[in-house]
Design an enzyme around this catalytic site. Sequence first.
Site, PDB file in Angstrom:
ATOM      1  N   SER A  64      29.982  52.181  51.503  1.00 51.71           N
ATOM      2  CA  SER A  64      30.024  52.100  52.967  1.00 51.71           C
ATOM      3  C   SER A  64      29.095  53.107  53.642  1.00 51.71           C
ATOM      4  O   SER A  64      28.735  54.126  53.062  1.00 51.71           O
ATOM      5  CB  SER A  64      31.454  52.333  53.458  1.00 51.71           C
TER       6      SER A  64
HETATM    7  N1  SAH Z   1      34.749  52.872  48.905  1.00 51.32           N
HETATM    8  C1  SAH Z   1      33.785  52.255  48.053  1.00 51.32           C
HETATM    9  C2  SAH Z   1      33.280  50.990  48.709  1.00 51.32           C
HETATM   10  C3  SAH Z   1      33.350  49.836  47.773  1.00 51.32           C
HETATM   11  S1  SAH Z   1      33.081  48.241  48.471  1.00 51.32           S
HETATM   12  C4  SAH Z   1      32.688  53.259  47.714  1.00 51.32           C
HETATM   13  O1  SAH Z   1      32.779  54.412  48.173  1.00 51.32           O
HETATM   14  O2  SAH Z   1      31.775  52.913  46.985  1.00 51.32           O
HETATM   15  C5  SAH Z   1      34.688  47.516  48.260  1.00 51.32           C
HETATM   16  C6  SAH Z   1      35.148  47.317  46.863  1.00 51.32           C
HETATM   17  O3  SAH Z   1      36.384  46.596  46.909  1.00 51.32           O
HETATM   18  C7  SAH Z   1      34.228  46.462  45.967  1.00 51.32           C
HETATM   19  O4  SAH Z   1      33.785  47.239  44.895  1.00 51.32           O
HETATM   20  C8  SAH Z   1      35.117  45.305  45.496  1.00 51.32           C
HETATM   21  O5  SAH Z   1      34.884  44.928  44.154  1.00 51.32           O
HETATM   22  C9  SAH Z   1      36.505  45.882  45.702  1.00 51.32           C
HETATM   23  N2  SAH Z   1      37.588  44.892  45.835  1.00 51.32           N
HETATM   24  C10 SAH Z   1      37.613  43.743  46.533  1.00 51.32           C
HETATM   25  N3  SAH Z   1      38.808  43.129  46.418  1.00 51.32           N
HETATM   26  C11 SAH Z   1      39.573  43.927  45.609  1.00 51.32           C
HETATM   27  C12 SAH Z   1      40.911  43.822  45.121  1.00 51.32           C
HETATM   28  N4  SAH Z   1      41.725  42.803  45.408  1.00 51.32           N
HETATM   29  N5  SAH Z   1      41.362  44.823  44.330  1.00 51.32           N
HETATM   30  C13 SAH Z   1      40.579  45.886  44.003  1.00 51.32           C
HETATM   31  N6  SAH Z   1      39.305  46.015  44.433  1.00 51.32           N
HETATM   32  C14 SAH Z   1      38.804  45.053  45.243  1.00 51.32           C
END
Ligand code: SAH
Length: 227
Positions: free
Chosen positions: A71
């Site tokens: 993000s």
């Molecule tokens: N906070 C993270 C942002 C990651 S983007 C950072 O600092 O890098 C959001 C993430 O949510 C993605 O990697 C995606 O694979 C994950 N995601 C989506 N649905 C999910 C679920 N049901 N359970 C666990 N992870 C999930």
Amino acid sequence: MRAAKESKRSRRSRFLRDAMVDVQIASRGIRSRRVLLAMRQVPREFFLDRRFAEAAYEDCAVPIPKGQTISQPYIVARMLETAAIAKSDRVLEIGAGSGYLAALAAKLGQEVCALERHEALVQRARSRLRHLGSRNVDLRQGDGTAGWPDGGEFDVILVSAASAQTPTVLKAQLAPSGRLLIPLGDPGGVQWLTKLTRRPTGHLVEEKLEEVRFVPLVSGRELRNDL
Ligand code: SAH
């Protein structure tokens, strides 16, 4: 020679981090000294693949593998400040992705539990967190819409992916006085970053913060076809 080269690189990284905090975060109204300090300390480029490392301190989300993104720094700061993580807090992150937000939360709270659905991302994030010495993070592969598998309650829940609704299990895992942050709205479009607070009566109060764009929170049913 090698040491001198590395220290030049780490000086540059610190300089870029300080500029990011001053220009993109503090100047937009983030006041929490603990959040600003944590963001000055954790090297964001470390959580990106080398080809994207140059973009680490830009004012935007950056791609990570599996079609996901890390993000925008300001939004990360806004989530952390609003969550008001105290030193004794237990934090749950859903959608740990690169592990960057988990690394920051680990500096602020006592313990961070984190779920990520993609095993490949879990492996990378785990090794990066280990490298940085974030020992208070328990990162696991799993479906965040089903909550933390060991149960228990959390003072703070940070959902890093967008959903039309807040998963019921996550609300149930929010402790008294707990704060839950989640981007709510159209998972393919624009969402509102939303804060839910558990009042001492047990009642949840909802507050809309600002418009955001996150990758979708994939629910249990979609997950099975999707990995
Ligand atoms: N906070 C993270 C942002 C990651 S983007 C950072 O600092 O890098 C959001 C993430 O949510 C993605 O990697 C995606 O694979 C994950 N995601 C989506 N649905 C999910 C679920 N049901 N359970 C666990 N992870 C999930």
